[in-house]
Design a protein around this motif. Sequence first.
Motif, PDB file in Angstrom:
ATOM      1  N   ARG A 349       0.836  -1.208   0.000  1.00  0.00           N
ATOM      2  CA  ARG A 349       0.000   0.000   0.000  1.00  0.00           C
ATOM      3  C   ARG A 349       0.875   1.264   0.000  1.00  0.00           C
ATOM      4  N   ARG A 350       1.998   1.204   0.720  1.00  0.00           N
ATOM      5  CA  ARG A 350       2.916   2.344   0.719  1.00  0.00           C
ATOM      6  C   ARG A 350       3.437   2.617  -0.681  1.00  0.00           C
ATOM      7  N   MET A 351       3.813   1.571  -1.396  1.00  0.00           N
ATOM      8  CA  MET A 351       4.338   1.755  -2.751  1.00  0.00           C
ATOM      9  C   MET A 351       3.272   2.272  -3.703  1.00  0.00           C
ATOM     10  N   LEU A 352       2.054   1.763  -3.541  1.00  0.00           N
ATOM     11  CA  LEU A 352       0.958   2.224  -4.396  1.00  0.00           C
ATOM     12  C   LEU A 352       0.601   3.682  -4.102  1.00  0.00           C
ATOM     13  N   LEU A 353       0.600   4.055  -2.830  1.00  0.00           N
ATOM     14  CA  LEU A 353       0.311   5.441  -2.469  1.00  0.00           C
ATOM     15  C   LEU A 353       1.403   6.384  -2.981  1.00  0.00           C
ATOM     16  N   LEU A 354       2.646   5.925  -2.966  1.00  0.00           N
ATOM     17  CA  LEU A 354       3.718   6.749  -3.526  1.00  0.00           C
ATOM     18  C   LEU A 354       3.465   6.986  -5.006  1.00  0.00           C
ATOM     19  N   GLN A 355       3.095   5.931  -5.728  1.00  0.00           N
ATOM     20  CA  GLN A 355       2.799   6.087  -7.152  1.00  0.00           C
ATOM     21  C   GLN A 355       1.649   7.067  -7.374  1.00  0.00           C
ATOM     22  N   LYS A 356       0.603   6.918  -6.603  1.00  0.00           N
ATOM     23  CA  LYS A 356      -0.561   7.794  -6.738  1.00  0.00           C
ATOM     24  C   LYS A 356      -0.177   9.245  -6.444  1.00  0.00           C
ATOM     25  N   ALA A 357       0.597   9.448  -5.394  1.00  0.00           N
ATOM     26  CA  ALA A 357       1.006  10.801  -5.010  1.00  0.00           C
ATOM     27  C   ALA A 357       1.860  11.456  -6.098  1.00  0.00           C
ATOM     28  N   VAL A 358       2.773  10.689  -6.654  1.00  0.00           N
ATOM     29  CA  VAL A 358       3.670  11.229  -7.688  1.00  0.00           C
ATOM     30  C   VAL A 358       2.908  11.495  -8.984  1.00  0.00           C
ATOM     31  N   THR A 359       2.102  10.536  -9.415  1.00  0.00           N
ATOM     32  CA  THR A 359       1.457  10.677 -10.724  1.00  0.00           C
ATOM     33  C   THR A 359       0.405  11.783 -10.733  1.00  0.00           C
ATOM     34  N   GLU A 360      -0.424  11.828  -9.712  1.00  0.00           N
ATOM     35  CA  GLU A 360      -1.467  12.851  -9.684  1.00  0.00           C
ATOM     36  C   GLU A 360      -0.867  14.221  -9.389  1.00  0.00           C
ATOM     37  N   GLY A 361       0.150  14.269  -8.554  1.00  0.00           N
ATOM     38  CA  GLY A 361       0.850  15.533  -8.323  1.00  0.00           C
ATOM     39  C   GLY A 361       1.511  16.038  -9.597  1.00  0.00           C
TER      40      GLY A 361
END
Length: 603
Positions: A349-361
């Motif tokens: 979940r941490r890795m997925l949240l990092l991806q989400k944070a980077v891509t949407e940001g």
Amino acid sequence: MANEYIDIETLKFLLYRVNRLQDVLEMPNYEEYDKDSIDMLLNSAKAFSDKELYPYYREMDENPAHFKDGEIVVHPQVNNYMKVAGEMGFIAGAFPYDNGGLQLPSMVMNALGYIQEAANNHLPGYIGLTIGAAELITHFGNQHLNDTYVPKMLEGAWGGTMCLTEPQAGSSLSDIITTATPDGNSYKIHGQKIFISGGDYQGAENIVHLVLARIKGAPAGTKGISLFVVPKNRPNEDGSLTPNDVQTVADFEKMGQKGYCTTHLFFGDKEDCQGWLVGEAHKGLKYMFLMMNGARIAVGRGAAAIATAAYHASLNYAHERAQGRKLASTGKKDVNQEQTLIINHPDVRRMLLLQKAVTEGSLSLVFLTAKYHDYSVSHTDAEQREKYKLLLEILTPVVKTYPSEMGKVAVDNGLQVLGGYGFCSDYILQQYLRDIRIFSIYEGTTGIQSQDLLGRKITMENGKALQLLSEEITKSIKAGMAHETLSPYAKKLGEKLELTQKVLQSAIGYAMKGDYERFLADATPFMEFFSNILVGWLWLDMAREAQQALANGATEHSTEFYESKTHTMEFYYTYELPKTTGLAEIIMNRKSLTVGSDKKVFG
């Protein structure tokens, strides 16, 4: 399968609600458009990408562009894509009505490009460079050049490129040696160019090259560079084409983006290559760089798109892959329990949240920068145009760099979610990782962008651009403080803004002493520091808009959708923003460990 590479809801949330496209549409240049018409364009781009791009993504990697018998062989979809993209207006979209375009805002063009690049990043580059070359002609070329080349380019019948790099002159354009010798109304072009994306390919009727070259007797350095239209085939008055002595001598075999050809071109081997001067002599580099803002936004957009597609691929896998068991309250695993999906493991979940944070940001950063571009050219108030031009200037190196650098990190984490399967060619993550690697090199490497940010954009006009940007961030901080749940994060962002001032005071001290090499030595750590804070700003805005939508009972998206934005903001402020403290320590350290010395440190 068609829906796995993008979340169109998030795109529309960032475009309409967070970055307020409607404000741009209210300007006279774009008043013929409204949300409904833009939605139709976005939905058409998604349907087009589902059919014409996404299905060919893996094929183009497995059957790469290659040099054979004097020409570049590409996937058959390249020619089809050029034709259909031209028919649908994806090339002409940004051009004024007077040039046969659709006069769309940059924000919308970037949204359309993002959808296509998430589907298949090998194809949109062909039209992207055609757009860039045609823009140069419309801005600086005479009427004859406009009439001869632009219509065919906007139709997608002819491709376009921008030819800068030479074997001895990569980023150092002052070392260009390609020559242009006056020959009546044209010039004889002689020289070679390398790393020319979309430079030639089988089935292309014509490629219109925008070439940097030196006229005989021109001043040394960048002041002596001129810009020329050099077509692969010369158009005749009767509409026929004559070969123009532009030879393709090789295609670079790459680790990624294998369907997007990258050529080595030779001009004038038979002394019969004609080029036509664009604008005035010796101003070629100035003309070229006037178009670089758009090109650098496009690079950041492409990286954000690849990282987004990788995020959705790894997220889908995490929802399907059962592995291991959740820890019981005793701290042990019960082997009699069924295996749990890996989406339930905290580290996944941490890795997925990092991806989400980077891509949407990253996508929000692209839209904001594009908005500044729209205001800088179309705002009715001259003072406002100047303001947004400065904001565009300071954000351009960041929008190119953050999605490219952090996009790599995001995709790498996506591959890690798959474990050993991520390293296998059976799964798509390894291709995304290979494809995104070039984006931190395209259009000026990270080191070059970082020096541009710290050495030019931060200091330009006595720091006015930075002051304007700080004012925009401060507005968001004040708005965030008004929300009880967001005020701690708004306060934290304010502290980081103050830290930025301390870091800059330390770095600029070297410049004030005339030690510019030391001043710029840590430009890349500063880029990482500065970008991290800017994306934190954008996430605060996203969370605020999500909370306001919930408070107002908005129904454009689900409650879970809005809550996920706040949750991801909290993740970013917990896991990413604190990294700026360490980066600040690096930048403010007085040691000088990377500036050259007599010490043999690499032996």
